[in-house]
Design a protein around this motif. Structure first.
Motif, PDB file in Angstrom:
ATOM      1  N   GLU A   2       0.688  -1.324   0.183  1.00  0.00           N
ATOM      2  CA  GLU A   2      -0.040   0.117  -0.138  1.00  0.00           C
ATOM      3  C   GLU A   2       0.674   1.464  -0.368  1.00  0.00           C
ATOM      4  OE1 GLU A   2      -2.573  -0.525   3.454  1.00  0.00           O
ATOM      5  OE2 GLU A   2      -3.608  -1.773   2.159  1.00  0.00           O
ATOM      6  N   LYS A   3       2.131   1.198   0.843  1.00  0.00           N
ATOM      7  CA  LYS A   3       2.846   2.640   0.710  1.00  0.00           C
ATOM      8  C   LYS A   3       3.153   2.663  -0.773  1.00  0.00           C
ATOM      9  CE  LYS A   3       4.434   2.129   5.115  1.00  0.00           C
ATOM     10  NZ  LYS A   3       6.028   1.297   6.356  1.00  0.00           N
ATOM     11  N   ILE A   4       3.063   1.767  -1.720  1.00  0.00           N
ATOM     12  CA  ILE A   4       3.884   2.259  -2.939  1.00  0.00           C
ATOM     13  C   ILE A   4       2.984   3.351  -3.464  1.00  0.00           C
ATOM     14  CG2 ILE A   4       5.283   0.439  -3.008  1.00  0.00           C
ATOM     15  CD1 ILE A   4       3.729  -1.187  -4.631  1.00  0.00           C
ATOM     16  N   TYR A   5       1.930   2.794  -3.497  1.00  0.00           N
ATOM     17  CA  TYR A   5       0.077   3.068  -4.355  1.00  0.00           C
ATOM     18  C   TYR A   5       0.349   5.296  -3.803  1.00  0.00           C
ATOM     19  CZ  TYR A   5      -1.348  -1.076  -6.102  1.00  0.00           C
ATOM     20  OH  TYR A   5      -1.088  -1.573  -6.516  1.00  0.00           O
ATOM     21  N   THR A   6       1.555   5.160  -4.417  1.00  0.00           N
ATOM     22  CA  THR A   6       1.452   7.217  -4.316  1.00  0.00           C
ATOM     23  C   THR A   6       1.432   8.088  -5.776  1.00  0.00           C
ATOM     24  OG1 THR A   6       3.639   7.675  -4.526  1.00  0.00           O
ATOM     25  CG2 THR A   6       2.696   6.827  -2.172  1.00  0.00           C
ATOM     26  N   ARG A   7       0.800   9.509  -5.319  1.00  0.00           N
ATOM     27  CA  ARG A   7       0.735  10.032  -6.229  1.00  0.00           C
ATOM     28  C   ARG A   7       2.467  10.516  -7.176  1.00  0.00           C
ATOM     29  NH1 ARG A   7      -4.436  11.874  -7.802  1.00  0.00           N
ATOM     30  NH2 ARG A   7      -5.947  11.249  -5.827  1.00  0.00           N
ATOM     31  N   LYS A   8       3.144  10.394  -6.033  1.00  0.00           N
ATOM     32  CA  LYS A   8       4.745  10.882  -6.780  1.00  0.00           C
ATOM     33  C   LYS A   8       5.132   9.424  -7.430  1.00  0.00           C
ATOM     34  CE  LYS A   8       8.897  11.379  -4.752  1.00  0.00           C
ATOM     35  NZ  LYS A   8       9.613  11.271  -3.904  1.00  0.00           N
ATOM     36  N   ASN A   9       4.857   8.396  -7.202  1.00  0.00           N
ATOM     37  CA  ASN A   9       4.842   7.339  -7.948  1.00  0.00           C
ATOM     38  C   ASN A   9       4.326   7.186  -9.112  1.00  0.00           C
ATOM     39  OD1 ASN A   9       6.914   6.183  -6.416  1.00  0.00           O
ATOM     40  ND2 ASN A   9       5.848   4.780  -4.827  1.00  0.00           N
ATOM     41  N   LEU A  10       3.162   7.149  -9.213  1.00  0.00           N
ATOM     42  CA  LEU A  10       2.419   7.074 -10.477  1.00  0.00           C
ATOM     43  C   LEU A  10       2.870   8.055 -11.433  1.00  0.00           C
ATOM     44  CD1 LEU A  10       0.251   6.098 -12.041  1.00  0.00           C
ATOM     45  CD2 LEU A  10      -1.363   8.250 -11.402  1.00  0.00           C
ATOM     46  N   LEU A  11       3.402   9.402 -11.047  1.00  0.00           N
ATOM     47  CA  LEU A  11       3.980  10.400 -11.862  1.00  0.00           C
ATOM     48  C   LEU A  11       5.215  10.176 -12.147  1.00  0.00           C
ATOM     49  CD1 LEU A  11       3.988  13.303 -12.703  1.00  0.00           C
ATOM     50  CD2 LEU A  11       5.781  14.227 -10.869  1.00  0.00           C
ATOM     51  N   ARG A  12       6.137   9.389 -11.094  1.00  0.00           N
ATOM     52  CA  ARG A  12       7.382   8.541 -11.785  1.00  0.00           C
ATOM     53  C   ARG A  12       6.939   7.521 -12.880  1.00  0.00           C
ATOM     54  NH1 ARG A  12       9.947   6.341  -6.840  1.00  0.00           N
ATOM     55  NH2 ARG A  12      12.140   6.399  -8.174  1.00  0.00           N
ATOM     56  N   GLN A  13       5.979   6.768 -13.169  1.00  0.00           N
ATOM     57  CA  GLN A  13       5.631   5.818 -13.826  1.00  0.00           C
ATOM     58  C   GLN A  13       5.447   6.433 -15.307  1.00  0.00           C
ATOM     59  OE1 GLN A  13       2.561   4.959 -15.258  1.00  0.00           O
ATOM     60  NE2 GLN A  13       3.911   3.347 -16.589  1.00  0.00           N
ATOM     61  N   LYS A  14       4.443   7.743 -15.275  1.00  0.00           N
ATOM     62  CA  LYS A  14       4.558   8.290 -16.268  1.00  0.00           C
ATOM     63  C   LYS A  14       5.768   8.648 -16.543  1.00  0.00           C
ATOM     64  CE  LYS A  14      -0.101   8.273 -16.788  1.00  0.00           C
ATOM     65  NZ  LYS A  14      -0.546   7.302 -17.461  1.00  0.00           N
ATOM     66  N   ILE A  15       6.349   9.718 -16.256  1.00  0.00           N
ATOM     67  CA  ILE A  15       7.647   9.873 -16.489  1.00  0.00           C
ATOM     68  C   ILE A  15       8.323   9.184 -17.467  1.00  0.00           C
ATOM     69  CG2 ILE A  15       9.866  11.013 -15.831  1.00  0.00           C
ATOM     70  CD1 ILE A  15       8.482  12.099 -13.391  1.00  0.00           C
ATOM     71  N   GLY A  16       8.293   7.315 -16.820  1.00  0.00           N
ATOM     72  CA  GLY A  16       9.421   6.615 -18.034  1.00  0.00           C
ATOM     73  C   GLY A  16       8.598   6.032 -19.143  1.00  0.00           C
ATOM     74  N   TYR A  17       7.310   6.320 -18.863  1.00  0.00           N
ATOM     75  CA  TYR A  17       6.490   5.955 -20.411  1.00  0.00           C
ATOM     76  C   TYR A  17       7.112   7.137 -20.987  1.00  0.00           C
ATOM     77  CZ  TYR A  17       2.980   5.270 -23.496  1.00  0.00           C
ATOM     78  OH  TYR A  17       1.866   4.939 -24.620  1.00  0.00           O
ATOM     79  N   TYR A  18       6.536   8.395 -21.030  1.00  0.00           N
ATOM     80  CA  TYR A  18       6.673   9.456 -22.030  1.00  0.00           C
ATOM     81  C   TYR A  18       8.459   9.536 -21.956  1.00  0.00           C
ATOM     82  CZ  TYR A  18       2.066  10.369 -22.614  1.00  0.00           C
ATOM     83  OH  TYR A  18       0.593  10.178 -22.331  1.00  0.00           O
ATOM     84  N   LYS A  19       9.467   9.426 -21.719  1.00  0.00           N
ATOM     85  CA  LYS A  19      10.212   9.393 -21.666  1.00  0.00           C
ATOM     86  C   LYS A  19      11.095   8.293 -22.873  1.00  0.00           C
ATOM     87  CE  LYS A  19      14.156   9.811 -19.343  1.00  0.00           C
ATOM     88  NZ  LYS A  19      14.794  11.407 -19.529  1.00  0.00           N
ATOM     89  N   SER A  20      10.420   6.809 -22.519  1.00  0.00           N
ATOM     90  CA  SER A  20      11.124   6.053 -24.045  1.00  0.00           C
ATOM     91  C   SER A  20      10.154   6.379 -24.788  1.00  0.00           C
ATOM     92  CB  SER A  20       9.267   4.622 -23.048  1.00  0.00           C
ATOM     93  OG  SER A  20      10.274   3.765 -21.681  1.00  0.00           O
ATOM     94  N   ILE A  21       9.239   7.030 -24.822  1.00  0.00           N
ATOM     95  CA  ILE A  21       8.596   7.109 -26.551  1.00  0.00           C
ATOM     96  C   ILE A  21       9.205   8.685 -27.134  1.00  0.00           C
ATOM     97  CG2 ILE A  21       6.425   8.193 -27.881  1.00  0.00           C
ATOM     98  CD1 ILE A  21       4.753   7.223 -25.518  1.00  0.00           C
ATOM     99  N   LYS A  22      10.209   8.371 -28.374  1.00  0.00           N
ATOM    100  CA  LYS A  22      11.200   8.627 -28.840  1.00  0.00           C
ATOM    101  C   LYS A  22      10.286   9.542 -29.688  1.00  0.00           C
ATOM    102  CE  LYS A  22      14.251   6.452 -27.336  1.00  0.00           C
ATOM    103  NZ  LYS A  22      15.308   7.426 -25.889  1.00  0.00           N
ATOM    104  N   LYS A  23       9.443   9.565 -30.465  1.00  0.00           N
ATOM    105  CA  LYS A  23       8.299  10.163 -31.113  1.00  0.00           C
ATOM    106  C   LYS A  23       7.186   9.912 -31.011  1.00  0.00           C
ATOM    107  CE  LYS A  23      11.422  10.095 -35.121  1.00  0.00           C
ATOM    108  NZ  LYS A  23      11.738   8.889 -37.278  1.00  0.00           N
ATOM    109  N   ALA A  24       6.796  11.516 -30.272  1.00  0.00           N
ATOM    110  CA  ALA A  24       5.287  12.036 -30.609  1.00  0.00           C
ATOM    111  C   ALA A  24       4.308  11.242 -31.773  1.00  0.00           C
ATOM    112  CB  ALA A  24       4.653  12.731 -29.925  1.00  0.00           C
ATOM    113  N   LYS A  25       3.063  10.657 -31.540  1.00  0.00           N
ATOM    114  CA  LYS A  25       2.744  10.231 -32.860  1.00  0.00           C
ATOM    115  C   LYS A  25       1.316  11.223 -33.069  1.00  0.00           C
ATOM    116  CE  LYS A  25       3.616   5.134 -32.341  1.00  0.00           C
ATOM    117  NZ  LYS A  25       4.947   5.779 -33.488  1.00  0.00           N
ATOM    118  N   ASN A  26       1.086  12.073 -32.446  1.00  0.00           N
ATOM    119  CA  ASN A  26       0.289  13.330 -32.128  1.00  0.00           C
ATOM    120  C   ASN A  26       0.477  14.461 -31.101  1.00  0.00           C
ATOM    121  OD1 ASN A  26      -1.600  12.309 -29.286  1.00  0.00           O
ATOM    122  ND2 ASN A  26      -1.840  10.862 -30.844  1.00  0.00           N
ATOM    123  N   PHE A  27      -0.254  15.537 -31.267  1.00  0.00           N
ATOM    124  CA  PHE A  27       0.137  16.267 -30.111  1.00  0.00           C
ATOM    125  C   PHE A  27      -0.861  16.372 -28.471  1.00  0.00           C
ATOM    126  CE2 PHE A  27      -2.069  20.857 -27.911  1.00  0.00           C
ATOM    127  CZ  PHE A  27      -0.734  21.323 -28.196  1.00  0.00           C
TER     128      PHE A  27
END
Length: 241
Positions: free
Chosen positions: A107-132
């Motif tokens: 339960e301690k890992i379910y924080t908004r900070k960690n969700l944000l960090r996961q999103k950061i990683g996901y969008y860093k993985s995308i080299k070329k954005a496919k839409n606006f």
């Protein structure tokens, strides 16, 4: 058989044989599991999903590191789940890691900070954005990357793994603020054989409980069209070049 299904079966057969040779536990997961029990999955889109115990994955990683994309071993890949690939196939296997844990630590890992960090990683993985929208998200989460590091599966495992006070399993999959989705209180690790197309593979003995948990009680009737080719960047940036 279309080319996506054919490549999915080929890469699953390779993955299955490697696990059998090493004596490692794995089973189908999510939509790939559902596909063996229902016609709800219309298209696999070149992705096979499996579950694998963290201990077995660590062994698999030692032997097959050249065929794994992993945010622990590669500093240019940020998505939480590892992927298995073969260079001449256009399919990948997404590996959802199973970690022995207890409820309090999980339960301690379910924080908004960690969700944000996961999103950061996901969008860093995308080299070329496919839409606006994707372009804006990439800029937005890129800004936050100045303040927060991306979330790795190893960090999750280090924080919640607990063999002494073991109460259930946490699945490192689509990390989100939903404890019920990623928490499996009971899993015997017993498996049953099943056909995935022309390939014989495994399901966990509790497969129906997992499908209800993931897709609801009417999992068999409702068509599932949710899987999108959001992992195209994996082929483009790591496998084809």
């Amino acid at each position: 058989m279309n080319s996506a299904n054919e490549n999915n079966e080929k890469i699953l057969a390779i993955f299955h044989n490697k696990c059998e040779e090493l004596g490692l536990w794995y089973s189908l997961s999510n939509l790939s599991l559902l596909k063996t029990k229902s016609d709800a999955v219309k298209n696999d889109n070149n992705i096979v999903e499996v579950m694998m115990k963290i201990e077995d994955y660590n062994q698999f990683l030692k032997v097959n590191h050249d065929h794994l994309i992993d945010n622990l071993t590669r500093n240019d890949y940020y998505y939480t789940s590892p992927f298995f690939f073969i260079e001449d196939l256009s399919s990948i296997i997404k590996i959802n890691l199973i970690i022995r844990a207890n409820v309090k630590k999980t339960e301690k890992i379910y924080t908004r900070k960690n969700l944000l960090r996961q999103k950061i990683g996901y969008y860093k993985s995308i080299k070329k954005a496919k839409n606006f929208i994707s372009f804006c998200n990439k800029l937005w989460f890129g800004f936050f990357n100045w303040f927060y590091s991306y979330l790795t599966w190893y960090e999750i495992s280090s924080n919640i793994y607990d063999n002494e006070n073991f109460q259930g399993y946490f699945v490192v999959d689509s990390f989100q603020l939903n404890v019920n989705l990623n928490w499996i209180p009971s899993l015997t690790m017993k498996r049953i054989p099943v056909q995935y197309g022309n390939i014989t593979t495994y399901l966990p003995e509790e497969w129906e409980v997992l499908l209800i948990k993931r897709y609801g009680a009417d999992w068999k009737e409702n068509p599932i069209l949710e899987r999108k080719m959001k992992f195209n960047f994996i082929f483009d940036d790591f496998i084809k070049h």
